[in-house]
Design an enzyme around this catalytic site. Structure first.
Site, short mmCIF file in Angstrom:
data_model
loop_
_atom_site.label_atom_id
_atom_site.label_comp_id
_atom_site.label_asym_id
_atom_site.label_seq_id
_atom_site.Cartn_x
_atom_site.Cartn_y
_atom_site.Cartn_z
N PRO A 127 0.77 -1.25 0.00
CA PRO A 127 0.00 0.00 0.00
C PRO A 127 0.80 1.30 0.00
CG PRO A 127 0.01 -0.93 2.19
CD PRO A 127 0.71 -1.93 1.30
N CYS A 128 1.52 1.55 -1.07
CA CYS A 128 2.24 2.83 -1.18
C CYS A 128 1.27 4.00 -1.34
CB CYS A 128 3.23 2.78 -2.33
SG CYS A 128 2.52 2.40 -3.93
N HIS A 129 0.03 3.71 -1.72
CA HIS A 129 -0.97 4.79 -1.85
C HIS A 129 -1.32 5.41 -0.49
CE1 HIS A 129 -3.29 1.04 -1.26
NE2 HIS A 129 -4.15 1.81 -0.60
#
Length: 164
Positions: A127-129
């Site tokens: 989850p880099c978002h």
């Protein structure tokens, strides 16, 4: 052998890439369609059944964490940054400075951390978002800020924007 398929999502079509072996599939990349499919890759949708099911559950709001076998890639520094990303809870955001501190890097290395985040090959799954600017702004996402906003809204970390 490298295999691939595409999967539909509310945020756009996804390109899924993995390494198939006798022990099963190891996911190597999840990107939004538009990446080049290599001529030596084999199209094998059946190999990605578990991946596509879990992604569908995520987009339906029924899954908050992925349980997938992912191939290790990247430099040692990138792997440390990516491991920090995997600790960010569903529906929450952190800053680039937080990730920098998590990996034990000095503050002046925040740009290197941001570059490692940008090199994440497993969009959505890793989850880099969930990483945002120190001022709360949505900054940097390989698939575009509108997709980042969509994912954070889906997870409840942002309120939906209402058209006036």
């Amino acid at each position: 052998m490298t295999v691939y398929t595409t999967a539909s999502s509310p945020a756009g079509d996804l390109l899924l890439v993995g390494e198939q072996s006798a022990t099963g599939l190891r996911l190597t990349a999840v990107s939004f369609a538009g990446k080049n499919i290599q001529p030596d890759w084999e199209h094998d949708p059946a190999a990605f059944e578990k991946v596509t099911r879990q992604l569908a559950e995520y987009f339906a709001g029924d899954r908050q964490a992925f349980e997938l076998d992912c191939a290790e890639s990247g430099t040692e520094f990138q792997r440390r940054v990516w491991a920090a990303l995997e600790t960010i809870p569903y529906g929450q955001t952190v800053t680039y400075g937080w990730v920098t501190a998590q990996v034990g890097a000095p503050r002046e290395r925040v740009r290197a951390v941001a570059a490692a985040i940008g090199a994440n090959p497993l969009l959505v799954v890793r989850p880099c978002h969930r990483v945002i600017g120190a001022d709360g702004s949505l900054t940097g996402y390989a698939a575009g800020l509108e997709r980042k906003e969509f994912l954070l809204t889906l997870e409840g970390a942002l309120q939906p924007q209402l058209g006036l």
